[in-house]
Design an enzyme around this catalytic site. Structure first.
Site, PDB file in Angstrom:
ATOM      1  N   ASP A 309     -23.987 -39.608  12.158  1.00 30.94           N
ATOM      2  CA  ASP A 309     -23.505 -39.025  13.404  1.00 30.94           C
ATOM      3  C   ASP A 309     -22.041 -38.661  13.192  1.00 30.94           C
ATOM      4  O   ASP A 309     -21.366 -39.251  12.355  1.00 30.94           O
ATOM      5  CB  ASP A 309     -23.658 -40.045  14.537  1.00 30.94           C
ATOM      6  N   ASP A 543     -23.911 -45.585  15.888  1.00 27.85           N
ATOM      7  CA  ASP A 543     -23.228 -46.634  16.644  1.00 27.85           C
ATOM      8  C   ASP A 543     -23.491 -46.541  18.138  1.00 27.85           C
ATOM      9  O   ASP A 543     -22.913 -47.292  18.918  1.00 27.85           O
ATOM     10  CB  ASP A 543     -21.711 -46.586  16.388  1.00 27.85           C
ATOM     11  N   ASP A 547     -28.610 -43.092  19.097  1.00 34.80           N
ATOM     12  CA  ASP A 547     -28.995 -43.115  17.684  1.00 34.80           C
ATOM     13  C   ASP A 547     -30.187 -44.032  17.416  1.00 34.80           C
ATOM     14  O   ASP A 547     -30.781 -43.984  16.340  1.00 34.80           O
ATOM     15  CB  ASP A 547     -27.822 -43.598  16.816  1.00 34.80           C
TER      16      ASP A 547
END
Length: 808
Positions: A309, A543, A547
């Site tokens: 990400d 995080d 996700d």
């Protein structure tokens, strides 16, 4: 915040007080504690039992008993090795458990709970039934319960598979394992520990299937399983042939049978694997990397695609608002007034709102009628006033059909690497369930950025050298993400796509693009599945709650400890200091384990292949097995066991290629065949020259030692100082054992004819071993090429791979 709700729940529990200390103690005594169903750590007694009471230890105990019965005490030389192996395995596993359990206790998930009128943080496993906990955005629900106060949107996809975000209000049921996407609630726990929904699912899953294993462990278990099946009938057949057909004595029949059986058992291989994995976990723990799953070490070593990400991985997790830009015909004072109204009413429940609130919040603002929280589906939030709403969110989602009209106003900022969110006035009062339908009046644009992590460029450079592709999957604008990825040094970062407008095949997209923008949580999951479908081994870092779905589908998931607790709990690897630069350490540790175990397994299987083939041919030709157990112990200890454990300590970070079993067999089969051919030449010579049984067994031992050293040299190529040192130590211990302990290993001075045979066989062995190794290495390279290219492999590539392998 929740005072208006207190009367509704007063009959159940006082939100200001929660449980009292005596009430908590009473529930603990009743066993109403939220203890984990699945404790990943074994007790010390479990470790001792599992290492002691094994199938092969039982076989060794029976073999030792038979040798004692016939008085062949010298051939019990294998027992000290087995006992030492067992003790070492127990000690290493207990040490690793202690290190990891301390680390887990230090970093276990905590929640905010009200007790005795105070808000305190408690580990999830110390919560009790009826506890009142306060949950905010990103928190995972620790047990089953009910909402006492507040509102939130909850994602139950980890339990139901549906990515919808469900609104929870007072009285709504909450299931453990789901997590808050937005909002804040007071929750009362009703079902804890084994009674919770997630615990029951876990127990059901465990009853249906065994724990998934890594390729390496699965392959070693297969080898050990088949050896375990073969040795019993083969041992009975060898004894029967020697005693009943060849009319050898009881003692000789038992010792020759046991030499063959001991030679077929890879007694140190499983132990070495267990110790290597335990030591890897311990080393990573000291580097602030925690493993939830031991197999993840090996999986990461085999990864060829790493999905990341943008926020929290490439960039720092902290967002900062650089400035606000007015739209055409809007004054700065109007923009600031509306921003104050918006930020003053919105809860700070995500990073974007935290950054906006810090920049624009003032005491002078108009009170909103209601708020619409941000969701990962709509990608905007709103403050609702009389007859209008103020909306903040992604330009594509807020502007919709007018996107192209306003694009020139902010496109240059996107291209400069900023994350741009649009701030607009909507002509109606909106709610969570009524999407935007009218055109908005744009007030301005807020420019947000996350500084790139200092360690990111070096880390991505490392992965590029290792042949690991990077895929950037983000909910932000693809142009912005592409620019950030380029600054971080990610290859092919100019190949980007906006997934909010995508309706094609995901398998084609993952082959063509590197950067994926405007990705929804369910699309992240689809991208991971598509990568796996095209034959990739995928790791996913994240995080945030958005996700988690993708992390669950990835072969290996890595979470930053600075992220929310749900992401941390869902992952297999946790970077405790949230330092992405630790990723090469994790990958290298996995490669050290796999490469060294692969190399050591080759040594073990040489002896196993030789003993198996020798036993089969001995049965076919009705001749006795030529070696004694003590001589097999000499070969096992100093050409296999000692070098294997020393080589397992080496830092070996080579890229893993091909299949584990294929790679191991390519190194071990040439040695096993060379051993068999050489010993059979000796047996034929004994028939012709009548060398005697003692000469035959001693000469055969020397032949096997020579081949063992050749195999050790071959798997150690190219030699470095450490590997050369291992070979010298192995050779020195063999010489010392032969000179000073020859009686213990049943070695005698051999005749001149036997010495001549030994010299001739040595030079023949070198040629045979080189020829067989070249063929095997060629086949191994073909196998690695087939694994790498799959069905797209051409005959020309296979031919080139075979030639390349033979040259190596």
């Amino acid at each position: 915040m929740f005072k208006e709700n207190k009367m509704a729940v007063k009959q159940h529990i006082d939100l200001d007080i929660g449980l009292t200390t005596p009430e908590v103690s009473k529930r603990i005594k009743q066993g109403l504690v939220n203890e984990a169903t699945d404790n990943q750590f074994k007790s010390n007694w479990q470790i001792i039992a599992e290492n002691t009471f094994t199938y092969f230890n039982l076989i060794f105990a029976i073999l030792a008993g038979l040798l004692i019965v016939v008085g062949s005490y010298r051939d019990l030389s294998f027992l000290p090795v087995i006992i030492a192996n067992t003790i070492i395995g127990i000690v290493q596993e207990i040490r690793a458990k202690h290190v990891l359990s301390k680390l887990t206790v230090m970093n276990e998930a905590e929640v905010l709970v009200i007790r005795d009128g105070k808000k305190i943080r408690q580990p999830i496993e110390k919560l009790v039934q009826d506890d009142v906990v306060i949950l905010k955005t990103g928190d995972q629900i620790p047990a089953d319960g009910r909402v006492l106060a507040g509102e939130a949107r909850v994602n139950e996809a980890l339990l139901t598979g549906e990515a919808d975000e469900i609104k929870k209000t007072i009285g709504s049921e909450l299931m453990s394992g789901s997590f808050l996407v937005s909002g804040e609630i007071y929750m009362q726990l009703e079902k804890v520990g084994n009674e919770s929904y997630i615990a029951k699912l876990t127990l059901e899953a465990k009853a249906m299937k065994s724990v998934e294993q890594s390729e390496m462990v699965r392959s070693i278990n297969k080898i050990i399983k088949w050896v375990g099946i073969i040795i019993i009938p083969l041992g009975i057949a060898l004894f029967s042939q020697s005693y009943f057909l060849n009319h050898a004595g009881l003692a000789d029949s038992i010792t020759s049978m046991e030499a063959a059986i001991i030679g077929m058992i890879p007694e140190g291989l499983y132990l070495l694997t267990t110790i290597a994995l335990a030591m890897a976990a311990t080393r990573l723990a000291r580097r602030q990397v925690m493993l939830h799953n031991m197999k993840s070490v090996e999986t990461l070593a085999r990864v060829n695609v790493l999905c990341v990400d943008k926020t929290g991985t490439i960039t720092e997790p902290v967002m900062t608002v650089q400035k606000a830009i007015t739209s055409n015909n809007v004054t700065s004072s109007d923009l600031n007034k509306y921003l104050a109204d918006f930020s003053g009413n919105m809860p700070v429940d995500n990073e974007t709102m935290k950054a906006v609130s810090e920049k624009f919040k003032t005491r002078l603002f108009q009170k909103a009628k209601q708020i619409v929280p941000f969701t990962s589906v709509n990608k905007y939030s709103a403050a609702v006033f009389e007859k209008y709403s103020l909306v903040l969110g992604a330009p594509e989602m807020v502007l919709r059909a007018d996107f192209e009209k306003y694009l020139p106003e902010f496109q240059s900022y996107v291209e400069s690497g900023y994350r741009v969110v649009v701030f607009a006035k909507y002509p109606k009062e909106i709610s969570e369930n009524s999407p935007l339908t009218e055109s908005v009046s744009v007030l301005g644009y807020i420019l947000i950025n996350n500084p790139i992590r200092k360690e990111a460029p070096a880390t991505f450079k490392y992965f590029a050298k290792q042949g690991v592709d990077i895929k950037v999957i983000s909910g932000d604008n693809p142009v912005t993400v592409s620019r950030v990825a380029r600054e971080a040094g990610i290859r092919n970062s100019e190949k980007y796509i906006d997934l909010s407008k995508f309706n094609g095949e995901y398998k084609d997209a993952v082959k063509e693009y590197t950067v994926f923008g405007r990705v929804k949580p369910d699309q992240k999951k689809k991208l991971i599945l598509a990568l796996k479908e095209v034959g990739k081994t995928v790791a996913m870092t994240g995080d945030g709650v958005n996700d988690i779905l993708a992390m669950k589908e990835a072969d290996c998931s890595i979470a930053m400890a600075s992220g929310n607790s749900a992401a941390v709990q869902a992952s297999q690897v946790v970077l405790l200091d949230s330092n992405f630069a630790k990723m090469p350490d994790v990958v290298n540790e996995g490669r050290r384990v796999v490469n060294n175990i692969e190399r050591s397994a080759s040594l073990f299987l040489v002896k196993n292949i030789f003993s198996f083939l020798m036993s089969i041919i001995s049965l076919m030709l009705t001749v006795n097995y030529p070696l004694r157990p003590s001589q097999i112990t000499l070969i096992s200890a100093f050409t296999i066991g000692l070098p294997s454990f020393l080589l397992a300590l080496e830092s070996n970070h080579n890229i893993i290629r091909g299949n584990f079993i294929a790679n191991v067999l390519s190194k071990s089969i040439p040695g096993g065949l060379t051993d068999m051919l050489a010993v059979w030449v000796l047996i034929a010579a004994n028939m012709a020259l009548d060398l005697g049984h003692k000469d035959l067994s001693t000469t055969a031992t020397m032949v096997l030692v020579a081949v063992g050293m050749m195999v050790l040299y071959h798997i150690s190529e190219p030699l470095n100082q450490f590997r050369l040192g291992v070979m010298v130590i192995a050779f020195f211990t063999i010489v010392v054992s032969i000179v000073f302990f020859h009686h213990f290993f049943a070695l005698t001075m051999i005749s001149g004819r036997s010495i001549f045979l030994l010299v001739v066989l040595f030079f023949a062995e070198v040629s045979i071993f080189r020829w067989l190794s070249a063929i095997a290495d060629g086949m191994a390279e073909v196998g690695a090429t087939l694994v790498q290219n799959g069905r797209e492999t051409t005959f020309a590539q296979v031919k080139a791979a075979y030639k390349r392998g033979k040259k190596q």
